[in-house]
Write a protein that holds these residues in place. Structure first.
Motif, PDB file in Angstrom:
ATOM      1  N   VAL A   1       0.849  -1.182   0.000  1.00  0.00           N
ATOM      2  CA  VAL A   1       0.000   0.000   0.000  1.00  0.00           C
ATOM      3  C   VAL A   1       0.888   1.237   0.000  1.00  0.00           C
ATOM      4  O   VAL A   1       1.801   1.359   0.818  1.00  0.00           O
ATOM      5  N   GLN A   2       0.618   2.123  -0.935  1.00  0.00           N
ATOM      6  CA  GLN A   2       1.303   3.420  -0.948  1.00  0.00           C
ATOM      7  C   GLN A   2       0.297   4.494  -0.548  1.00  0.00           C
ATOM      8  O   GLN A   2      -0.857   4.468  -0.992  1.00  0.00           O
ATOM      9  N   LEU A   3       0.745   5.415   0.302  1.00  0.00           N
ATOM     10  CA  LEU A   3      -0.108   6.496   0.791  1.00  0.00           C
ATOM     11  C   LEU A   3       0.505   7.822   0.375  1.00  0.00           C
ATOM     12  O   LEU A   3       1.669   8.095   0.693  1.00  0.00           O
ATOM     13  N   GLN A   4      -0.260   8.628  -0.333  1.00  0.00           N
ATOM     14  CA  GLN A   4       0.209   9.917  -0.814  1.00  0.00           C
ATOM     15  C   GLN A   4      -0.613  11.018  -0.151  1.00  0.00           C
ATOM     16  O   GLN A   4      -1.796  11.176  -0.440  1.00  0.00           O
ATOM     17  N   ALA A   5       0.038  11.766   0.731  1.00  0.00           N
ATOM     18  CA  ALA A   5      -0.638  12.849   1.448  1.00  0.00           C
ATOM     19  C   ALA A   5      -0.391  14.183   0.761  1.00  0.00           C
ATOM     20  O   ALA A   5       0.671  14.397   0.156  1.00  0.00           O
ATOM     21  N   SER A   6      -1.372  15.058   0.878  1.00  0.00           N
ATOM     22  CA  SER A   6      -1.249  16.393   0.303  1.00  0.00           C
ATOM     23  C   SER A   6      -2.129  17.363   1.080  1.00  0.00           C
ATOM     24  O   SER A   6      -2.976  16.946   1.877  1.00  0.00           O
ATOM     25  N   ILE A  27      -4.632  -2.617  -2.347  1.00  0.00           N
ATOM     26  CA  ILE A  27      -5.550  -2.012  -1.386  1.00  0.00           C
ATOM     27  C   ILE A  27      -6.703  -2.928  -1.026  1.00  0.00           C
ATOM     28  O   ILE A  27      -7.550  -2.540  -0.218  1.00  0.00           O
ATOM     29  N   PHE A  28      -6.752  -4.156  -1.554  1.00  0.00           N
ATOM     30  CA  PHE A  28      -7.804  -5.083  -1.146  1.00  0.00           C
ATOM     31  C   PHE A  28      -7.650  -5.347   0.345  1.00  0.00           C
ATOM     32  O   PHE A  28      -6.569  -5.645   0.826  1.00  0.00           O
ATOM     33  N   ARG A  98      -3.879  -2.631   6.721  1.00  0.00           N
ATOM     34  CA  ARG A  98      -4.362  -3.590   5.742  1.00  0.00           C
ATOM     35  C   ARG A  98      -3.910  -4.979   6.160  1.00  0.00           C
ATOM     36  O   ARG A  98      -2.711  -5.216   6.278  1.00  0.00           O
ATOM     37  N   LEU A  99      -4.848  -5.826   6.402  1.00  0.00           N
ATOM     38  CA  LEU A  99      -4.576  -7.232   6.721  1.00  0.00           C
ATOM     39  C   LEU A  99      -3.532  -7.364   7.829  1.00  0.00           C
ATOM     40  O   LEU A  99      -2.572  -8.138   7.710  1.00  0.00           O
TER      41      LEU A  99
END
Length: 114
Positions: A1-6, A27-28, A98-99
């Motif tokens: 999972v990659q998370l991109q904040a802005s 992302i499942f 996630r999981l």
């Protein structure tokens, strides 16, 4: 999972900002998401979390001023920050589960200054 904040930036006391964090990749099974923050010289602390069902949890310092929400279809979590104070200045990090595994975004700087 990659998370991109802005959405971080410079704002005056009493002002507002809206942070966004989009999840991508595997992302499942994406679960709870949230925001943490780390001020200079301090440990990272919880700001707010939200489950897939929309249940929320806030640190007492932001209750009534910040609102966390999520768009499950867009795999995005938001943090609406109102009535910002000097002490809200920090790097804000997006977080997701996630999981059974925890993931972190890169952080976005929020500076509250006059």
């Amino acid at each position: 999972v990659q998370l991109q904040a802005s959405g971080g930036g410079l704002v005056q006391p009493g002002g507002s900002l809206r942070l966004s964090c989009a999840a991508s990749g595997s992302i499942f099974g994406l679960g709870a998401m949230g925001w943490y923050r780390q001020a200079a010289g301090k440990q990272r602390e919880l700001v707010a979390t939200i489950t897939t069902g929309g249940n929320t949890n806030y640190d007492d310092s932001v209750k009534g001023r910040f609102t966390i929400s999520r768009d499950n279809a867009k795999r995005t979590v938001f943090l609406q920050m109102n009535s910002l104070k000097f002490e809200d200045t920090a790097v804000y990090y997006c977080n997701a589960w996630r999981l059974g595994r925890e993931y972190w975004g890169q952080g976005t700087l929020v500076t509250v200054s006059s």
